[in-house]
Design a protein around this motif. Structure first.
Motif, PDB file in Angstrom:
ATOM      1  N   TRP A 153      24.804  -2.263 -48.743  1.00  0.00           N
ATOM      2  CA  TRP A 153      25.195  -3.204 -49.791  1.00  0.00           C
ATOM      3  C   TRP A 153      26.519  -2.816 -50.410  1.00  0.00           C
ATOM      4  O   TRP A 153      26.739  -1.663 -50.771  1.00  0.00           O
ATOM      5  CB  TRP A 153      24.133  -3.233 -50.899  1.00  0.00           C
ATOM      6  CG  TRP A 153      22.825  -3.770 -50.457  1.00  0.00           C
ATOM      7  CD1 TRP A 153      21.671  -3.079 -50.300  1.00  0.00           C
ATOM      8  CD2 TRP A 153      22.540  -5.121 -50.090  1.00  0.00           C
ATOM      9  NE1 TRP A 153      20.678  -3.912 -49.873  1.00  0.00           N
ATOM     10  CE2 TRP A 153      21.180  -5.169 -49.742  1.00  0.00           C
ATOM     11  CE3 TRP A 153      23.303  -6.291 -50.039  1.00  0.00           C
ATOM     12  CZ2 TRP A 153      20.561  -6.335 -49.334  1.00  0.00           C
ATOM     13  CZ3 TRP A 153      22.682  -7.454 -49.634  1.00  0.00           C
ATOM     14  CH2 TRP A 153      21.328  -7.470 -49.288  1.00  0.00           C
ATOM     15  N   ASN A 154      27.357  -3.805 -50.577  1.00  0.00           N
ATOM     16  CA  ASN A 154      28.645  -3.583 -51.221  1.00  0.00           C
ATOM     17  C   ASN A 154      28.496  -3.791 -52.735  1.00  0.00           C
ATOM     18  O   ASN A 154      29.049  -4.724 -53.307  1.00  0.00           O
ATOM     19  CB  ASN A 154      29.660  -4.552 -50.605  1.00  0.00           C
ATOM     20  CG  ASN A 154      31.039  -4.314 -51.146  1.00  0.00           C
ATOM     21  OD1 ASN A 154      31.336  -3.229 -51.641  1.00  0.00           O
ATOM     22  ND2 ASN A 154      31.881  -5.335 -51.072  1.00  0.00           N
ATOM     23  N   ILE A 155      27.700  -2.908 -53.362  1.00  0.00           N
ATOM     24  CA  ILE A 155      27.518  -2.995 -54.815  1.00  0.00           C
ATOM     25  C   ILE A 155      27.615  -1.582 -55.400  1.00  0.00           C
ATOM     26  O   ILE A 155      27.333  -0.607 -54.700  1.00  0.00           O
ATOM     27  CB  ILE A 155      26.167  -3.654 -55.207  1.00  0.00           C
ATOM     28  CG1 ILE A 155      24.990  -2.969 -54.521  1.00  0.00           C
ATOM     29  CG2 ILE A 155      26.154  -5.120 -54.918  1.00  0.00           C
ATOM     30  CD1 ILE A 155      23.641  -3.542 -54.936  1.00  0.00           C
ATOM     31  N   GLU A 190      24.812  -9.076 -53.633  1.00  0.00           N
ATOM     32  CA  GLU A 190      26.284  -9.008 -53.596  1.00  0.00           C
ATOM     33  C   GLU A 190      26.898 -10.208 -54.325  1.00  0.00           C
ATOM     34  O   GLU A 190      27.867 -10.068 -55.073  1.00  0.00           O
ATOM     35  CB  GLU A 190      26.773  -8.939 -52.145  1.00  0.00           C
ATOM     36  CG  GLU A 190      26.492  -7.574 -51.553  1.00  0.00           C
ATOM     37  CD  GLU A 190      26.915  -7.445 -50.103  1.00  0.00           C
ATOM     38  OE1 GLU A 190      26.978  -8.469 -49.401  1.00  0.00           O
ATOM     39  OE2 GLU A 190      27.156  -6.312 -49.676  1.00  0.00           O
TER      40      GLU A 190
END
Ligand code: TPP
Ligand code: SF4
Length: 308
Positions: free
Chosen positions: A4-6, A184
């Motif tokens: 995850w791009n968090i 996201e």
């Protein structure tokens, strides 16, 4: 496994008092990742009053102001004014309320703050009923749903109030719908909201296993189906007129896929499900037309592969 791009930082600690599978708890976790530590929350009476825990033991790494049911927007307004006066101009002040505190009892304070374009973010975590006091209907309860005040023989007979269009009519700088099943998209929109001045409104779909009568381990599956069926579309509105749909389901699934997993809908007949399908299709088409009016095309709506 998707990476995850968090943000990795956690500003909501474990040990909070939410039920297993609570969408409202996950929503706060994601929102704080986007907002960061320099934030202050005001929370009216709702499940979150309990989830955060008591003084000295509360589960959030930011200051929290507990306030009366109808006062989320106005207390956030006052906190922002006070902090600004004392020189804390960059602190993000946000209201965090349930659907009852927002769609119903809090709406006049929200409308006032929105009309004055107060510099706050208002979050509603929408579990579609008054959960904290025992699952009574709110004006966010969907048509046909069981609650303790709309029992099986007299299920909810009004369509869900369109809070997003009510806010759009105030022409606020930014508003968005988000869903805990799309982290996201959730974090991106809250980060965007943080950078904008003026009144911002974020509407979160927050599944509630006891209130929706479903097992706690299918919360995310059900939340994702809400968007994939078009029941809870993901979109943004800027200045009340620029509509951007942020997720196009590759194949819009039948609403029955969403309804059949939840006990609160299990009494519905086939024709009642068809009626819901018709309402959902109409709303979805109208949203697509608004996107098209803004962008001149439907071709630019993202269809993230991962969510197929
Ligand atoms: C003026 C007032 N009326 C009623 C209550 C009782 N009350 C506390 S929490 C709650 C339900 C809140 O529902 P919602 O805003 O949907 O949040 P949820 O409990 O679902 O998280 C109610 C009715 C109250 N605290 N104040
Ligand atoms: S009742 Fe629902 S909203 Fe409240 S803590 Fe439990 S799962 Fe969350």
């Amino acid at each position: 496994m998707k990476n995850w791009n968090i943000p990795q930082d956690e500003l909501l600690y474990s040990g909070h008092a939410a039920c297993q599978g609570c969408g409202g708890a996950l929503a706060m976790r994601l929102a704080l990742k986007a907002l960061g530590e320099n934030s202050v929350a005001t929370i009216p009476a709702c499940c979150w009053t309990i989830i955060s825990g008591d003084v000295l033991y509360h589960a959030l790494k930011i200051p929290v102001f507990h306030t009366a049911f109808e006062t989320a927007a106005i207390s956030a307004t006052g906190l922002k004014a006070g902090l600004t006066k004392r020189g804390f101009k960059d602190t993000t002040v946000f209201a965090w309320a349930g659907d009852g505190g927002t769609f119903d009892i809090g709406i006049q304070a929200i409308s006032g703050a929105a009309e004055r374009n107060e510099d706050i973010i208002y979050f509603v975590y929408d579990n579609e009923a008054y959960m904290n006091t025992g699952i009574q209907r709110s004006s966010a309860t969907p048509w046909g749903a069981w609650t303790t005040t709309t029992p099986v023989k007299h299920p909810e007979d009004k369509p869900k109030k369109n809070i997003d269009e009510i806010l759009a009519a105030h022409k606020i700088p930014y508003q968005a719908t988000v869903n805990v099943a799309y982290p996201e998209d959730f974090v991106r929109k809250v980060k965007k909201a943080k950078e904008i001045k003026g009144f911002r409104f974020i509407h979160i779909l927050a599944p509630c296993p006891p209130g929706w009568k479903m097992p706690s381990d299918i919360s995310i599956q059900v939340a994702r189906l809400a968007t994939q069926t078009g029941i809870f579309p993901l979109y943004e509105v800027e200045n009340g007129k620029h509509y951007t749909v942020s997720y196009l389901p590759p194949k819009k699934l039948p609403v029955a896929e969403y309804l059949k997993l939840q006990g609160r809908f299990k009494h519905l007949t086939e024709s009642q499900v068809e009626y819901i399908q018709k309402m959902v299709d109409e709303n979805w088409e109208s949203l697509l037309r608004k996107h098209e009016l803004t962008h001149g095309t439907l071709e630019n709506i993202p269809r993230p592969e991962f969510y197929r």
